[in-house]
Write a protein that holds these residues in place. Structure first.
Motif, PDB file in Angstrom:
ATOM      1  N   PRO A 271       8.797  -9.493 -21.618  1.00 52.20           N
ATOM      2  CA  PRO A 271       7.713 -10.188 -22.320  1.00 52.20           C
ATOM      3  C   PRO A 271       6.367  -9.877 -21.676  1.00 52.20           C
ATOM      4  O   PRO A 271       6.287  -9.565 -20.480  1.00 52.20           O
ATOM      5  N   GLU A 272       5.305  -9.963 -22.478  1.00 54.14           N
ATOM      6  CA  GLU A 272       3.983  -9.648 -21.964  1.00 54.14           C
ATOM      7  C   GLU A 272       3.613 -10.541 -20.786  1.00 54.14           C
ATOM      8  O   GLU A 272       2.962 -10.102 -19.838  1.00 54.14           O
ATOM      9  N   ARG A 273       4.044 -11.811 -20.850  1.00 57.09           N
ATOM     10  CA  ARG A 273       3.699 -12.726 -19.768  1.00 57.09           C
ATOM     11  C   ARG A 273       4.349 -12.291 -18.452  1.00 57.09           C
ATOM     12  O   ARG A 273       3.732 -12.365 -17.386  1.00 57.09           O
ATOM     13  N   ALA A 274       5.573 -11.842 -18.504  1.00 55.12           N
ATOM     14  CA  ALA A 274       6.250 -11.382 -17.291  1.00 55.12           C
ATOM     15  C   ALA A 274       5.602 -10.097 -16.768  1.00 55.12           C
ATOM     16  O   ALA A 274       5.409  -9.943 -15.556  1.00 55.12           O
ATOM     17  N   GLN A 275       5.275  -9.176 -17.675  1.00 53.25           N
ATOM     18  CA  GLN A 275       4.609  -7.948 -17.249  1.00 53.25           C
ATOM     19  C   GLN A 275       3.270  -8.257 -16.592  1.00 53.25           C
ATOM     20  O   GLN A 275       2.931  -7.691 -15.541  1.00 53.25           O
ATOM     21  N   SER A 276       2.493  -9.146 -17.204  1.00 56.50           N
ATOM     22  CA  SER A 276       1.185  -9.494 -16.650  1.00 56.50           C
ATOM     23  C   SER A 276       1.328 -10.132 -15.279  1.00 56.50           C
ATOM     24  O   SER A 276       0.578  -9.816 -14.348  1.00 56.50           O
ATOM     25  N   ALA A 277       2.318 -11.035 -15.111  1.00 57.99           N
ATOM     26  CA  ALA A 277       2.511 -11.700 -13.825  1.00 57.99           C
ATOM     27  C   ALA A 277       2.877 -10.698 -12.733  1.00 57.99           C
ATOM     28  O   ALA A 277       2.332 -10.735 -11.624  1.00 57.99           O
ATOM     29  N   LEU A 278       3.794  -9.786 -13.018  1.00 55.16           N
ATOM     30  CA  LEU A 278       4.207  -8.805 -12.010  1.00 55.16           C
ATOM     31  C   LEU A 278       3.052  -7.874 -11.642  1.00 55.16           C
ATOM     32  O   LEU A 278       2.876  -7.519 -10.466  1.00 55.16           O
ATOM     33  N   LEU A 279       2.263  -7.482 -12.626  1.00 57.20           N
ATOM     34  CA  LEU A 279       1.133  -6.605 -12.331  1.00 57.20           C
ATOM     35  C   LEU A 279       0.085  -7.331 -11.488  1.00 57.20           C
ATOM     36  O   LEU A 279      -0.465  -6.770 -10.533  1.00 57.20           O
ATOM     37  N   ARG A 280      -0.182  -8.607 -11.840  1.00 56.76           N
ATOM     38  CA  ARG A 280      -1.156  -9.372 -11.060  1.00 56.76           C
ATOM     39  C   ARG A 280      -0.667  -9.556  -9.616  1.00 56.76           C
ATOM     40  O   ARG A 280      -1.458  -9.487  -8.668  1.00 56.76           O
ATOM     41  N   ILE A 281       0.612  -9.797  -9.440  1.00 59.23           N
ATOM     42  CA  ILE A 281       1.166  -9.954  -8.089  1.00 59.23           C
ATOM     43  C   ILE A 281       1.008  -8.652  -7.304  1.00 59.23           C
ATOM     44  O   ILE A 281       0.621  -8.650  -6.132  1.00 59.23           O
ATOM     45  N   ALA A 282       1.304  -7.526  -7.942  1.00 64.21           N
ATOM     46  CA  ALA A 282       1.150  -6.229  -7.266  1.00 64.21           C
ATOM     47  C   ALA A 282      -0.306  -5.979  -6.891  1.00 64.21           C
ATOM     48  O   ALA A 282      -0.605  -5.504  -5.786  1.00 64.21           O
ATOM     49  N   GLN A 283      -1.231  -6.313  -7.802  1.00 66.39           N
ATOM     50  CA  GLN A 283      -2.648  -6.113  -7.510  1.00 66.39           C
ATOM     51  C   GLN A 283      -3.089  -6.961  -6.320  1.00 66.39           C
ATOM     52  O   GLN A 283      -3.772  -6.475  -5.411  1.00 66.39           O
ATOM     53  N   GLY A 284      -2.688  -8.239  -6.309  1.00 67.39           N
ATOM     54  CA  GLY A 284      -3.080  -9.102  -5.207  1.00 67.39           C
ATOM     55  C   GLY A 284      -2.468  -8.673  -3.881  1.00 67.39           C
ATOM     56  O   GLY A 284      -3.135  -8.681  -2.844  1.00 67.39           O
ATOM     57  N   ALA A 285      -1.189  -8.290  -3.907  1.00 69.24           N
ATOM     58  CA  ALA A 285      -0.528  -7.884  -2.668  1.00 69.24           C
ATOM     59  C   ALA A 285      -1.151  -6.612  -2.102  1.00 69.24           C
ATOM     60  O   ALA A 285      -1.402  -6.504  -0.898  1.00 69.24           O
ATOM     61  N   LEU A 286      -1.415  -5.622  -2.956  1.00 67.71           N
ATOM     62  CA  LEU A 286      -2.016  -4.377  -2.465  1.00 67.71           C
ATOM     63  C   LEU A 286      -3.447  -4.589  -2.001  1.00 67.71           C
ATOM     64  O   LEU A 286      -3.913  -3.914  -1.067  1.00 67.71           O
ATOM     65  N   ALA A 287      -4.161  -5.512  -2.642  1.00 64.44           N
ATOM     66  CA  ALA A 287      -5.514  -5.827  -2.165  1.00 64.44           C
ATOM     67  C   ALA A 287      -5.465  -6.410  -0.760  1.00 64.44           C
ATOM     68  O   ALA A 287      -6.282  -6.063   0.104  1.00 64.44           O
ATOM     69  N   ASN A 288      -4.494  -7.277  -0.501  1.00 62.53           N
ATOM     70  CA  ASN A 288      -4.348  -7.840   0.836  1.00 62.53           C
ATOM     71  C   ASN A 288      -3.932  -6.776   1.848  1.00 62.53           C
ATOM     72  O   ASN A 288      -4.371  -6.795   3.002  1.00 62.53           O
ATOM     73  N   VAL A 289      -3.074  -5.843   1.434  1.00 61.45           N
ATOM     74  CA  VAL A 289      -2.689  -4.744   2.323  1.00 61.45           C
ATOM     75  C   VAL A 289      -3.921  -3.926   2.694  1.00 61.45           C
ATOM     76  O   VAL A 289      -4.135  -3.576   3.856  1.00 61.45           O
ATOM     77  N   ARG A 290      -4.746  -3.629   1.686  1.00 59.44           N
ATOM     78  CA  ARG A 290      -5.930  -2.812   1.933  1.00 59.44           C
ATOM     79  C   ARG A 290      -6.941  -3.519   2.830  1.00 59.44           C
ATOM     80  O   ARG A 290      -7.546  -2.907   3.710  1.00 59.44           O
ATOM     81  N   GLU A 291      -7.127  -4.825   2.638  1.00 59.64           N
ATOM     82  CA  GLU A 291      -8.193  -5.531   3.331  1.00 59.64           C
ATOM     83  C   GLU A 291      -7.778  -6.090   4.683  1.00 59.64           C
ATOM     84  O   GLU A 291      -8.615  -6.236   5.568  1.00 59.64           O
ATOM     85  N   HIS A 292      -6.487  -6.428   4.850  1.00 60.25           N
ATOM     86  CA  HIS A 292      -6.115  -7.188   6.037  1.00 60.25           C
ATOM     87  C   HIS A 292      -4.988  -6.569   6.866  1.00 60.25           C
ATOM     88  O   HIS A 292      -4.828  -6.956   8.024  1.00 60.25           O
ATOM     89  N   ALA A 293      -4.184  -5.680   6.307  1.00 57.93           N
ATOM     90  CA  ALA A 293      -2.950  -5.288   6.998  1.00 57.93           C
ATOM     91  C   ALA A 293      -3.131  -4.158   8.003  1.00 57.93           C
ATOM     92  O   ALA A 293      -2.291  -3.979   8.881  1.00 57.93           O
TER      93      ALA A 293
END
Length: 376
Positions: A271-293
């Motif tokens: 479903p679109e909602r599940a796809q959107s949630a997984l993509l948003r989670i990936a975006q947030g996690a990679l942003a944290n990797v880039r900025e803090h890890a």
């Protein structure tokens, strides 16, 4: 500076062995030279901060060097690299005391080496060298401090500008949506209300007119539904809105973030909602990797199992303590509660595995469509 120390140590040992035949103190000189070299090699391992271990190491190195100078004054010039080692390790006053002590030993050693009587240069030159070395070190430290302060100001200003831009973008988007909703959905709902009220008033006296009002209201509701769906589509992640699906959106995201991406299992329609949630989670996690890890690599893995789809985001960064983030902070300090909320709304789970210094693995598991409510 490390290379200079070993060159001076080797030159001093060679000078002693060339100038003096093998005698009773020679084995001690050779042994102490080797011990001093071995001790000096431990310095970089202990770091530069004035920890008790570092200070104990410095005291030991200076003590061994002083003993060498007493036995063989030719080792006195090894003090120059020790000046910098002491100034990098000790507080300013303690470092000044150490430099003065080393300089006194150098002057004493030079006077002992002199065969032509008293030479003023032997008394003046070592303090002058110590003063120059200290001045150069202090100047370099001040320059480094100013550069660090400037870099901190630039980083803080960049973050403030980014926050301002995000707030302005959010306000502009809210204003745009409010105008869109007012001009379409709100107007349509108002028209529907008026038509249904008119139909209610004329239902008994003029049924045909009442039915016409109901049909008109139905038509307006259909148009409003289409507008509402358009709003939802516009608010979806841009990568998904382009129509490439979740795998393609994650692949594009990984490419932008220089991360690896892999799909395991047979893909199924989500479903679109599940796809959107997984993509948003990936975006947030990679942003944290880039900025803090401080990571050198990261990887996304999308896995389709029999009853769920799992998205793993792994990095080899400095990691953190997940228990310290449960009080409201997110991954590397941001976003974890929002990620948990997204997954929980879809009946899934979010797990974080991390250890300081050993990287982080974040896993989001969502039930497959057969176990999701219709329409999600």
């Amino acid at each position: 500076m490390h290379l200079a120390f070993f060159l001076l140590l080797g030159a001093s040992l060679a000078r002693f062995l060339l100038r003096h035949p093998w005698e009773d103190r020679s084995p001690w000189i050779v042994a102490l030279s080797g011990a001093l070299a071995a001790l000096y090699l431990l310095g970089p391992v202990l770091g530069t901060r004035p920890t008790p271990r570092r200070i104990a190491w410095l005291v030991t190195v200076v003590a061994v060097w002083m003993l060498l100078v007493v036995l063989a004054p030719s080792f006195a010039w090894c003090a120059v690299p020790l000046f910098y080692t002491g100034m990098r390790t000790l507080p300013p006053r303690a470092a000044l005391v150490l430099v003065t002590l080393l300089t006194v030993f150098v002057v004493t050693a030079q006077v002992q080496l002199s065969d032509d009587g008293f030479d003023p240069n032997l008394v003046v030159a070592p303090p002058a060298v110590a003063a120059i070395a200290t001045a150069v070190f202090v100047h370099a430290q001040r320059q480094a401090d100013r550069q660090r302060a400037l870099i901190d100001d630039l980083i803080r200003t960049r973050r403030e500008l980014a926050a301002i831009e995000r707030r302005e973008g959010t306000l502009a988007e809210r204003q745009r949506l409010s105008m869109e909703i007012h001009d379409t959905l709100a107007q349509g709902l108002s028209s529907q209300q008026m038509l249904l009220q008119a139909a209610d008033r004329t239902w008994d006296s003029d049924p045909s007119t009442a039915r016409r009002h109901v049909r008109t209201a139905e038509s307006i509701a259909e148009r409003n539904l289409a507008e509402a769906r358009r709003f939802v589509h516009d608010l979806a992640p841009a990568d998904l809105a382009e129509g490439g699906g979740l795998e393609e959106a994650l692949r594009m995201l990984a490419g932008r973030e220089a991360a690896a991406f892999r799909v395991d299992g047979a893909p199924v329609a989500l479903p679109e909602r599940a796809q959107s949630a997984l993509l948003r989670i990936a975006q947030g996690a990679l942003a944290n990797v880039r900025e803090h890890a401080d990571a050198t690599s990261a990887a996304l893995t999308l896995t389709y199992l029999d009853d769920q789809v799992v998205l793993d985001i792994a990095d080899d960064g400095r990691g953190f303590d997940p228990s310290a983030a449960r009080g409201g902070a997110g991954v590397r300090g941001h976003g974890l509660p929002a990620m948990r909320a997204r997954v929980r709304q879809l009946g899934g789970t979010l797990t974080v595995e991390s250890t300081p210094g050993e990287g982080t693995v974040l896993s989001a598991a969502i039930p497959l469509p057969t176990n999701l409510e219709a329409g999600r």
